[in-house]
Enzyme design. Structure first.
Site, mmCIF file in Angstrom:
data_model
loop_
_atom_site.group_PDB
_atom_site.id
_atom_site.type_symbol
_atom_site.label_atom_id
_atom_site.label_comp_id
_atom_site.label_asym_id
_atom_site.label_seq_id
_atom_site.Cartn_x
_atom_site.Cartn_y
_atom_site.Cartn_z
ATOM 1 N N SER A 173 74.886 29.597 37.673
ATOM 2 C CA SER A 173 74.613 31.133 38.188
ATOM 3 C C SER A 173 75.407 31.720 37.134
ATOM 4 C CB SER A 173 74.902 31.152 39.474
ATOM 5 O OG SER A 173 74.284 30.553 40.437
ATOM 6 N N GLU A 185 79.616 35.639 37.022
ATOM 7 C CA GLU A 185 80.517 34.943 37.610
ATOM 8 C C GLU A 185 81.183 33.809 36.519
ATOM 9 O OE1 GLU A 185 78.429 32.910 41.014
ATOM 10 O OE2 GLU A 185 78.913 30.920 39.915
ATOM 11 N N ARG A 200 83.210 33.998 46.044
ATOM 12 C CA ARG A 200 83.354 33.736 44.644
ATOM 13 C C ARG A 200 84.615 34.342 43.987
ATOM 14 N NH1 ARG A 200 79.788 31.437 46.790
ATOM 15 N NH2 ARG A 200 77.595 31.144 46.088
HETATM 16 P P1 NAP Z 1 68.427 30.460 47.515
HETATM 17 O O1 NAP Z 1 68.360 29.456 48.722
HETATM 18 O O2 NAP Z 1 66.997 30.928 46.823
HETATM 19 O O3 NAP Z 1 68.791 31.978 48.042
HETATM 20 C C1 NAP Z 1 68.796 32.944 47.170
HETATM 21 C C2 NAP Z 1 70.154 33.665 47.450
HETATM 22 O O4 NAP Z 1 70.078 34.240 48.732
HETATM 23 C C3 NAP Z 1 71.342 32.745 47.411
HETATM 24 O O5 NAP Z 1 72.115 33.138 46.213
HETATM 25 C C4 NAP Z 1 72.153 32.909 48.724
HETATM 26 O O6 NAP Z 1 73.409 33.310 48.718
HETATM 27 C C5 NAP Z 1 71.345 33.792 49.427
HETATM 28 N N1 NAP Z 1 71.008 33.342 50.714
HETATM 29 C C6 NAP Z 1 69.863 32.465 51.118
HETATM 30 N N2 NAP Z 1 70.093 32.237 52.244
HETATM 31 C C7 NAP Z 1 70.841 32.869 52.980
HETATM 32 C C8 NAP Z 1 71.381 32.631 54.296
HETATM 33 N N3 NAP Z 1 70.977 32.107 55.397
HETATM 34 N N4 NAP Z 1 72.631 33.451 54.432
HETATM 35 C C9 NAP Z 1 73.352 34.082 53.557
HETATM 36 N N5 NAP Z 1 72.771 34.167 52.220
HETATM 37 C C10 NAP Z 1 71.580 33.247 52.125
HETATM 38 O O7 NAP Z 1 69.326 30.087 46.577
HETATM 39 P P2 NAP Z 1 69.354 29.127 45.383
HETATM 40 O O8 NAP Z 1 69.710 29.810 44.233
HETATM 41 O O9 NAP Z 1 68.315 28.041 45.556
HETATM 42 O O10 NAP Z 1 70.731 28.622 45.650
HETATM 43 C C11 NAP Z 1 71.126 27.781 46.583
HETATM 44 C C12 NAP Z 1 72.483 27.694 46.907
HETATM 45 O O11 NAP Z 1 73.275 27.063 45.792
HETATM 46 C C13 NAP Z 1 73.280 29.177 47.089
HETATM 47 O O12 NAP Z 1 74.234 29.112 48.000
HETATM 48 C C14 NAP Z 1 73.760 29.404 45.659
HETATM 49 O O13 NAP Z 1 74.794 30.142 45.732
HETATM 50 C C15 NAP Z 1 74.145 28.127 45.380
HETATM 51 N N6 NAP Z 1 73.991 27.894 43.860
HETATM 52 C C16 NAP Z 1 75.121 28.119 43.157
HETATM 53 C C17 NAP Z 1 74.930 27.970 41.748
HETATM 54 C C18 NAP Z 1 76.538 28.116 41.010
HETATM 55 O O14 NAP Z 1 76.311 27.966 39.699
HETATM 56 N N7 NAP Z 1 77.247 28.843 41.421
HETATM 57 C C19 NAP Z 1 73.907 27.754 41.051
HETATM 58 C C20 NAP Z 1 72.686 27.794 41.826
HETATM 59 C C21 NAP Z 1 72.818 27.641 43.077
HETATM 60 P P3 NAP Z 1 74.666 32.416 47.950
HETATM 61 O O15 NAP Z 1 74.600 32.306 46.586
HETATM 62 O O16 NAP Z 1 76.064 33.587 48.267
HETATM 63 O O17 NAP Z 1 74.762 31.481 48.914
#
Ligand code: NAP
Length: 336
Positions: free
Chosen positions: A236, A332, A164
């Site tokens: 996020s 972020e 990021r």
């Molecule tokens: P989640 O699947 O509940 O997982 C929680 C966190 O754990 C995530 O932030 C993710 O990191 C990390 N994670 C989960 N599985 C992983 C794996 N196999 N390997 C490495 N890291 C892992 O997450 P969630 O909140 O529902 O989000 C799902 C994805 O959407 C994530 O990648 C998240 O970054 C993205 N997202 C982005 C935003 C934004 O506004 N930027 C908002 C919501 C969700 P990472 O975040 O590094 O992937």
């Protein structure tokens, strides 16, 4: 073409904070942008390029120039039997690009479906989701230097992408306007379903299409994240902290079940959402601001239009997480 004075930014930020820009204008071409930048040079005031305002928190009026990016267009610039290169102008909505590529079954960015914002904002924070980052597909980008009006091409390597993160958040912060990006996508794609949500959903299935992955990601995001049209938010609010091996071992010993993922050798990412939830913030409301009930990483504005109140809550979260886990959360979102 010129600037409007004391322009309300209420409709131009997804947190729906009601602040004003001292000077406001928009640009539809690079020539218009250069002409506007030459005006900004005459006054020593900051310049802010706004796309869809989905990653910014205004805590006060912006005492400078706000330029709204309306550079549009997607062009195929190269293709062979395996891959295709697209030049996308920076004012295109990111998800319109993902939609276009998924319809053509070009693979590489389907996991980044429904991420808000413009193509130009995507490289700044190297957007990522479900195990894919923009840096995996970005070949290069073009940008105009704010102080000189000169165009420069940055290779993927020159962007210094990190988690990021990029050079545009550090050494070159507020120094360039990204005008276009070049993406390389695969024509015979292999889907990336390493994240548990996708892996479980598609388990046992073969021949998973790009569109199927896109649809699942959209469904997941819609089920967990508030629609900014209905509830002010910027996705996020914090990055997932990246920790050393020693710190990770200490945390695992002390708290047991923390979700931790190795990002690089000896670097570990801990879920910021989990840390915030464990501090009891998920779903809370303080006056007109709060944390979304279905996602602890998302701060929401229930209608008070107040940037400082959102920032107060963010500060409280950072202090509580620091106190409990000895971890510094880093926003972020771009705070202004
Ligand atoms: P989640 O699947 O509940 O997982 C929680 C966190 O754990 C995530 O932030 C993710 O990191 C990390 N994670 C989960 N599985 C992983 C794996 N196999 N390997 C490495 N890291 C892992 O997450 P969630 O909140 O529902 O989000 C799902 C994805 O959407 C994530 O990648 C998240 O970054 C993205 N997202 C982005 C935003 C934004 O506004 N930027 C908002 C919501 C969700 P990472 O975040 O590094 O992937």
């Amino acid at each position: 073409m010129g600037f409007t004075e004391n322009f309300s930014l209420f409709g131009l930020n997804t947190f729906k904070v009601n602040v004003q820009a001292k000077y406001f204008s928009e640009f539809e071409s690079e020539d218009q942008l250069k002409a506007l930048l030459s005006i900004t040079h005459t006054k020593k005031l900051p310049v802010l390029i706004l796309g869809s305002g989905s990653n910014v928190l205004f805590t006060k009026n912006f005492e400078g120039f706000v330029l709204l990016n309306k550079l549009k267009g997607i062009e195929i610039i190269n293709e062979d039997k395996d891959s295709i290169r697209l030049k996308c102008y920076s004012g295109e909505l990111w998800d319109d690009i993902v939609n276009y590529t998924a319809k053509n079954n070009w693979g590489g960015i389907e996991n980044l479906s429904l991420i808000p914002g413009t193509a130009g904002a995507a490289p700044i924070q190297n957007i990522g989701a479900y195990g894919v980052e923009l840096s995996n597909v970005l070949v290069s980008l073009e940008a105009i230097e704010i102080t000189t009006g000169k165009t420069k091409t940055f290779s993927n390597r020159a962007c210094l992408f990190g988690y990021r993160d990029s050079i545009f958040k550090n050494e070159f912060k507020n120094q360039y306007v990204i005008t276009s990006i070049v993406l390389q996508l695969k024509k015979n794609p292999k889907v990336n379903i390493q994240y548990a949500t996708l892996k479980n959903y598609f388990s046992g299935e073969n021949n998973i299409s790009i569109s199927q992955v896109r649809e699942k990601v959209i469904k997941e995001r819609k089920s967990k994240l508030p629609d900014p049209e209905k509830l002010g938010n910027a996705g996020s609010f914090f990055k997932n902290p990246v920790l050393s091996k020693e710190k990770t071992e200490y945390l695992l010993e002390k708290f047991g079940e923390i979700p931790i993922f190795e990002t690089k050798r000896n670097q570990f990412k801990v879920s910021a959402g989990w840390l915030i939830e464990k501090c009891g913030f998920k779903g809370i409301q303080r006056g007109d601001v709060g944390i979304y009930r279905d996602h602890a990483l998302v701060l929401v504005n229930y209608g008070g239009e107040s940037g400082p109140a959102i920032m107060d809550l963010a500060n409280e979260i950072m202090a509580t997480v620091k106190n409990k886990f000895e971890i510094e959360l880093i926003p972020e979102v771009n705070i202004l």
